[in-house]
Motif scaffolding. Structure first.
Motif, short mmCIF file in Angstrom:
data_model
loop_
_atom_site.label_atom_id
_atom_site.label_comp_id
_atom_site.label_asym_id
_atom_site.label_seq_id
_atom_site.Cartn_x
_atom_site.Cartn_y
_atom_site.Cartn_z
N LEU A 99 -4.91 5.74 -2.16
CA LEU A 99 -4.31 4.49 -1.72
C LEU A 99 -3.01 4.26 -2.47
N GLN A 100 -1.91 4.09 -1.72
CA GLN A 100 -0.61 3.88 -2.34
C GLN A 100 -0.06 2.50 -2.00
N PRO A 101 0.50 1.79 -2.98
CA PRO A 101 1.25 0.58 -2.65
C PRO A 101 2.46 0.94 -1.80
N MET A 102 2.89 -0.01 -0.99
CA MET A 102 4.01 0.25 -0.08
C MET A 102 4.85 -1.02 0.02
N ARG A 103 6.14 -0.85 0.09
CA ARG A 103 7.04 -1.99 0.30
C ARG A 103 8.20 -1.53 1.16
N TRP A 104 8.93 -2.48 1.70
CA TRP A 104 10.10 -2.19 2.52
C TRP A 104 11.35 -2.54 1.73
N ASP A 105 12.21 -1.56 1.54
CA ASP A 105 13.41 -1.76 0.74
C ASP A 105 14.32 -2.81 1.40
N ALA A 106 14.66 -3.83 0.65
CA ALA A 106 15.46 -4.93 1.20
C ALA A 106 16.87 -4.49 1.55
N ALA A 107 17.35 -3.42 0.90
CA ALA A 107 18.74 -3.01 1.12
C ALA A 107 18.90 -2.18 2.39
N ASP A 108 18.00 -1.22 2.62
CA ASP A 108 18.20 -0.32 3.77
C ASP A 108 17.05 -0.34 4.76
N GLY A 109 15.96 -1.08 4.46
CA GLY A 109 14.88 -1.23 5.41
C GLY A 109 13.88 -0.10 5.47
N TRP A 110 14.02 0.93 4.61
CA TRP A 110 13.09 2.05 4.63
C TRP A 110 11.84 1.73 3.81
N PRO A 111 10.68 2.32 4.16
CA PRO A 111 9.49 2.11 3.35
C PRO A 111 9.57 2.87 2.03
N VAL A 112 9.03 2.28 0.98
CA VAL A 112 8.93 2.92 -0.33
C VAL A 112 7.45 2.99 -0.67
N LEU A 113 6.93 4.20 -0.83
CA LEU A 113 5.51 4.41 -1.09
C LEU A 113 5.27 4.78 -2.54
N GLY A 114 4.11 4.35 -3.06
CA GLY A 114 3.73 4.71 -4.42
C GLY A 114 4.67 4.10 -5.45
N ASP A 115 4.91 4.86 -6.50
CA ASP A 115 5.82 4.44 -7.57
C ASP A 115 7.19 5.04 -7.27
N ASP A 116 7.98 4.34 -6.45
CA ASP A 116 9.29 4.82 -6.02
C ASP A 116 9.22 6.23 -5.45
N GLY A 117 8.18 6.48 -4.63
CA GLY A 117 8.06 7.75 -3.92
C GLY A 117 7.15 8.76 -4.57
N ALA A 118 6.54 8.43 -5.71
CA ALA A 118 5.58 9.31 -6.38
C ALA A 118 4.19 8.69 -6.30
N PRO A 119 3.15 9.47 -6.08
CA PRO A 119 1.80 8.92 -5.98
C PRO A 119 1.37 8.23 -7.27
N VAL A 120 0.66 7.13 -7.15
CA VAL A 120 0.13 6.43 -8.32
C VAL A 120 -1.27 6.92 -8.63
N THR A 121 -1.60 6.92 -9.92
CA THR A 121 -2.96 7.26 -10.35
C THR A 121 -3.81 6.00 -10.46
#
Length: 508
Positions: A269-291
């Motif tokens: 399970l990865q946290p996910m957010r939408w970058d306010a600047a360019d609208g792309w999704p950001v998964l995990g820890d800035d693109g790296a899987p979280v433990t």
């Protein structure tokens, strides 16, 4: 780990190609089941971390005669789970037949029979989208090169709103051969967000690849791409295929799998957010899987479980019935289990010419190998009096190893332990046979790191070790399986039964 955090993987067993949907405050997940039956498991959660198994959406695979034998590279590949117009929908690709769908008013069913949406070889990983903005319906799918000669591209269609068929011949909407460095693009999941069509799809292979995102203003493209999750400096190799879900509290999360050899494809399970600047999704820890990470925020309501929950593994087989954690290696036959008034599983000793290779048997009742060290135990009894009848507990993959009971020509029951290498066509003895005076044994497998299995058995004089350590192996697209079986040699007449009681898996 504190009560406010979780640790990956959240499903530490082979729940391959997961997809997820939220309905109200409830989350539902399904996964590939390939040639096993029942198929299309359905899991439920209130928090995306703790999951329970509700059952299966697919009783058997069709055509029934094709799946009367194990087909671990066929059947249900990479399903998509959606909720639309008050119904649950599951679409999947059978690489030898085409795209199917079933639907139901509730996750518990009743589910419709499979409906063929698009016929064809190599059509895999389909995902529908009902676009609320336009009222149109769409479908995207990938390709299996083993069947079609084509891969690394996604094809899109307009779909009938009732999901029964497609409205065009389809168009390649993403050709990853044209994207430098991209290969084996597959597993697309289709969404609408912020005025864009989004496809979340992995590439690069299950063991070493990455998760990509594609977006376009029009469904048929053109799409631009970005890598949104990759291993980087973590130990999560090839973070792969999964689904996006938004909680009732407005948070975004992404569930995906990681290939772990004999353990199969475990779910993160990865946290996910939408970058306010360019609208792309950001998964995990800035693109790296979280433990480890903060748990999802939930709306007011029932509290999360006090202790972590996971799909059940133990079984006392009340009334001779087995729990939803079990599936056969092919469509089950009539009379393979015998109902009765008490507890315990009664397996018919199915006659088979393939008795010396459990990989070929349809009548192996299986469940997933846990992804952490554990001990597996079952009490087994051989009731059949037919010489050559046998029953056992097996670790099943490209290689296999089993321990159990066999009736000898002299009428005595022996404890036997046998194995087969991945290239072998039949089993060999892993240890010398010994008498089981009462026709009973307590069987145990201690499974350590790297899925190394040590076998022991108690035939009345305490647990004693048997044979060498066996390293479990995956089985084509799936992880190793734990299984119970009962067999008799070819012939006529009633072959009798074997009984199993008190199946347990305990953490080591």
């Amino acid at each position: 780990m504190s009560s406010g955090t979780y640790r990956n993987p959240v499903l530490n067993a082979d729940w391959s190609d997961p997809d997820v949907v939220r309905v109200g405050d409830d989350f539902y997940l399904t996964a590939s089941s390939f040639g096993r039956a029942p198929g299309l498991p359905l899991l439920h959660s209130r928090n995306l971390v703790d999951w329970t198994l509700l059952g299966h959406a697919l009783d058997h695979l069709e055509p029934a005669e094709r799946f009367a034998v194990p087909r671990h590279d066929g059947g249900v590949w990479a399903p998509s789970l959606r909720h639309h117009d008050g119904r649950f929908w599951i679409f999947w690709g059978d690489p030898d037949q085409g795209v199917f769908q079933i639907n139901a008013p509730a996750a518990e069913g009743p589910w419709t029979r499979p409906h063929l949406v698009k016929e064809g070889k190599g059509l895999i990983d389909p995902c529908p989208l009902w676009d609320d903005e336009s009222g149109e319906a769409y479908l995207v799918h990938a390709w299996a090169k083993s069947r079609s000669g084509v891969k690394n591209r996604l094809t899109g269609h307009r779909m009938r709103p009732d999901g029964t068929g497609l409205l065009d011949e389809g168009k390649v909407i993403v050709d990853a051969d044209r994207i430098p460095g991209w290969f084996t693009l597959e597993g697309p999941k289709l969404y609408r967000h912020d005025g864009w069509f989004w496809i979340l799809a992995p590439a690069g292979g299950v063991e070493t690849g990455w998760q990509g995102a594609f977006r376009a203003r029009d469904f048929f493209g053109p799409y631009e791409e970005r890598v949104v999750l990759e291993q980087q400096g973590t130990d999560v190799n090839g973070p792969h295929q999964g689904g996006w879900v938004r909680t009732a509290a407005g948070e975004d999360w992404f569930l995906h799998f990681q290939q772990r050899g004999a353990y199969g494809r475990v779910v993160h399970l990865q946290p996910m957010r939408w970058d306010a600047a360019d609208g792309w999704p950001v998964l995990g820890d800035d693109g790296a899987p979280v433990t480890e990470h903060r748990r999802p925020a939930l709306p007011p309501g029932p509290a999360a479980p006090a202790t972590a929950s996971a799909p059940a593994t133990d079984d006392d087989f009340p009334g001779g019935r087995y729990g939803p954690q079990w599936s056969w290696t092919a469509n089950p036959g009539d009379g393979w289990t015998v109902p009765h008034a008490g507890d315990g599983l009664r397996l018919a000793c199915v006659r088979s010419a393939d008795a010396h290779d459990p990989r070929k048997l349809p009548n192996v009742l299986t469940q997933r190998l846990p992804g952490t060290p554990c001990a597996v135990e079952v009490d087994l009894r051989l009731d059949s009096t037919e010489p050559g009848a046998r029953a056992g507990l097996v670790v099943l993959g490209d290689a296999f190893c089993w321990i159990g009971l066999q009736r000898g020509a002299d009428g005595a029951v022996h404890l036997v332990h046998r194995f087969g290498e991945s290239v072998a066509e039949a089993e060999r003895d892993a240890a010398h046979a010994r008498l089981a005076p009462d026709g009973r044994a307590r069987l145990r497998i201690d499974i350590g790191p790297q899925a190394r299995c040590r076998f022991t058995a108690d035939t009345g004089d305490g647990l004693r070790p048997s044979g060498q350590v066996f390293a479990a192996t995956p089985w084509r697209w799936v992880g190793a399986l734990l299984g119970l079986f009962a067999l008799a040699p070819p012939g006529g007449g009633e072959p009798g039964t074997a009984g199993g009681t008190r199946f347990r898996i305990t953490a080591s």
